[in-house]
Design a protein around this motif. Structure first.
Motif, PDB file in Angstrom:
ATOM      1  N   THR A  61       0.814  -1.245   0.144  1.00 21.52           N
ATOM      2  CA  THR A  61       0.013   0.021  -0.030  1.00 21.52           C
ATOM      3  C   THR A  61       0.896   1.234   0.025  1.00 21.52           C
ATOM      4  N   ARG A  62       0.544   2.190  -0.916  1.00 20.61           N
ATOM      5  CA  ARG A  62       1.643   3.423  -1.072  1.00 20.61           C
ATOM      6  C   ARG A  62       0.992   4.359  -0.078  1.00 20.61           C
ATOM      7  N   GLN A  63       2.047   4.865   0.566  1.00 21.29           N
ATOM      8  CA  GLN A  63       1.709   5.736   1.921  1.00 21.29           C
ATOM      9  C   GLN A  63       2.167   7.359   1.365  1.00 21.29           C
ATOM     10  N   GLY A  64       1.038   8.046   1.444  1.00 21.64           N
ATOM     11  CA  GLY A  64       1.168   9.485   0.928  1.00 21.64           C
ATOM     12  C   GLY A  64       1.978  10.206   1.817  1.00 21.64           C
ATOM     13  N   LEU A  65       2.038  11.541   1.540  1.00 17.19           N
ATOM     14  CA  LEU A  65       2.740  12.853   2.436  1.00 17.19           C
ATOM     15  C   LEU A  65       1.839  12.922   3.739  1.00 17.19           C
ATOM     16  N   TRP A  66       0.444  12.951   3.583  1.00 14.41           N
ATOM     17  CA  TRP A  66      -0.355  13.095   4.710  1.00 14.41           C
ATOM     18  C   TRP A  66      -0.113  12.003   5.833  1.00 14.41           C
ATOM     19  N   LYS A  67      -0.032  10.832   5.753  1.00 17.64           N
ATOM     20  CA  LYS A  67       0.074   9.887   6.584  1.00 17.64           C
ATOM     21  C   LYS A  67       1.702   9.856   7.240  1.00 17.64           C
ATOM     22  N   ILE A  68       2.453  10.102   6.127  1.00 17.51           N
ATOM     23  CA  ILE A  68       4.087  10.097   6.540  1.00 17.51           C
ATOM     24  C   ILE A  68       4.262  11.119   7.383  1.00 17.51           C
ATOM     25  N   SER A  69       3.758  12.562   7.158  1.00 17.66           N
ATOM     26  CA  SER A  69       3.925  13.550   7.945  1.00 17.66           C
ATOM     27  C   SER A  69       3.293  13.343   9.558  1.00 17.66           C
ATOM     28  N   LEU A  70       2.068  12.656   9.461  1.00 23.47           N
ATOM     29  CA  LEU A  70       1.554  12.476  10.812  1.00 23.47           C
ATOM     30  C   LEU A  70       2.094  11.342  11.608  1.00 23.47           C
TER      31      LEU A  70
END
Length: 378
Positions: free
Chosen positions: A161-170
């Protein structure tokens, strides 16, 4: 003009259309009102389950029961209830329905995942229980709420599952928060949390670590064991969130039954603990011990069922936000019941963890509102 002939009278369609539209509008309003009512009930159950789980943590610290006995009794009570629940819904305890093109290897794999999910559930219960027992309630739940980090990691490893900038930042925000709560000595060498907790717990004599016959080294060891157990519960919780994916076609009652059944097997395997009265000293189990074990089991089962129903009645995103209020309730209970006042750094860390836990499920609402040229980054 089109006319309908019924019972010898002429009915003009244009005359009845306003009536049909009005009736349709009334039905929609009634359905909307009903859905709002169930959503409100779901929200109340989500918050109530958070309060009940906080009360469960309070009982853990108050009773100081052996973790093998507590969790074994809980699984023993929960499993028959789940069997009854599955049978009432006319579902099966085993996975009997497979598509025609499912091979025997795929069937075996699904059963292995089902059994593995049950074993993980037992380990998760054990780690959560010991984490809450060994360290302050608020800190334990804050650490346990780092499960989204492990869910992201395992979903990337196993599901790609690709993890975007939103989830990585949080996730980064969440890690900073949990570091502030744990305060490892190589980052915070002065006034480590374990020593402060030692001083405060000796005043109240309410926690597992308190007592005159325990040395500072023992209490420090218990503290870091509690941190490790809470992190273990978080890690296992993340793995459970990912492993449920192959079982999405299996009835939830069946999954819960296997979780309870395999937990019994797990705790029977863990019966090497010599302090377990059920496995090593059952003749001396008195009525008070039985009442405490039953109370712990029933409170936790009620919390689980209220949480499950709330996720069914309410949007899972908002339900997750409401359920995250456990951290706030836990710190309030920690200060009122045990007089353990967290320092400012712990409050900041808990706020970061709570903010991350609240914002992470909101991705599906935020992402569609972003400009298309940057949306792929999130």
């Amino acid at each position: 003009m089109t006319e309908d002939i019924e019972n010898g009278s002429t009915i003009v369609r244009s005359d009845i259309e306003p009536i049909l539209k009005s009736s349709s509008k009334e039905i929609q309003i009634r359905e909307l009102s009903s859905s709002k009512k169930w959503a409100v009930i779901g929200g109340i159950l989500a918050l109530t389950s958070s309060l009940v789980f906080t009360f469960y943590g309070f009982l853990i610290k108050k009773f100081h029961m052996n973790f093998v006995d507590t969790l074994f009794v809980r699984s023993l009570i929960q499993t028959p209830l789940l069997i009854l629940f599955v049978k009432i819904r006319r579902q099966n305890l085993f996975i009997l329905e497979f598509s025609e093109d499912t091979t025997s290897v795929e069937r075996l794999k699904k059963y292995c995942v089902l059994i593995g999910q049950g074993v993980l559930a037992g380990l998760n219960m054990m780690c959560s229980y010991l984490g809450v027992l060994y360290i302050p309630l608020g800190d334990a739940l804050t650490i346990i709420y780092t499960a989204p980090i492990f869910t992201m990691i395992f979903s990337y490893i196993f599901l790609r599952t690709r993890q975007g900038l939103w989830k990585i930042s949080l996730a980064i925000l969440l890690m900073i928060g949990v570091i502030l709560v744990i305060r490892p000595p190589f980052i915070f060498p002065q006034n480590p949390p374990k020593l402060r907790f030692l001083q405060q717990s000796k005043k109240t004599n309410e926690t597992f670590m308190a007592g005159e016959n325990k040395s500072r080294m023992e209490i420090e060891t218990f503290h870091w064991m509690g941190v490790a157990m809470s992190l273990g519960a978080s890690c296992i919780g993340g793995l459970m969130n990912v492993s449920i994916n192959p079982l999405k076609e299996v009835d939830s009652g069946t999954v819960f039954f296997w979780n309870g059944f395999m937990s019994i097997c797990s705790f029977a395997f863990l019966s090497f603990d010599q302090n377990s009265q059920i496995f090593f000293d059952i003749n001396n189990v008195d009525l008070e011990t039985v009442e405490k074990l039953a109370a712990l089991a029933l409170v936790r089962i009620c919390s689980n069922w209220m949480s499950t129903i709330s996720y069914q009645l309410l949007d899972p995103t908002f339900c997750a936000v409401l359920r995250s209020q456990e951290v706030i309730f836990a710190y309030i209970a920690q200060m009122i019941a045990f007089h353990v006042i967290p320092c400012n750094i712990s409050f900041i860390g808990a706020f970061l963890v709570l903010s991350s836990a609240i914002c992470m499920p909101l991705e599906k609402f935020v992402k569609p509102r972003l400009p298309e040229r940057i949306r792929f980054l999130f």
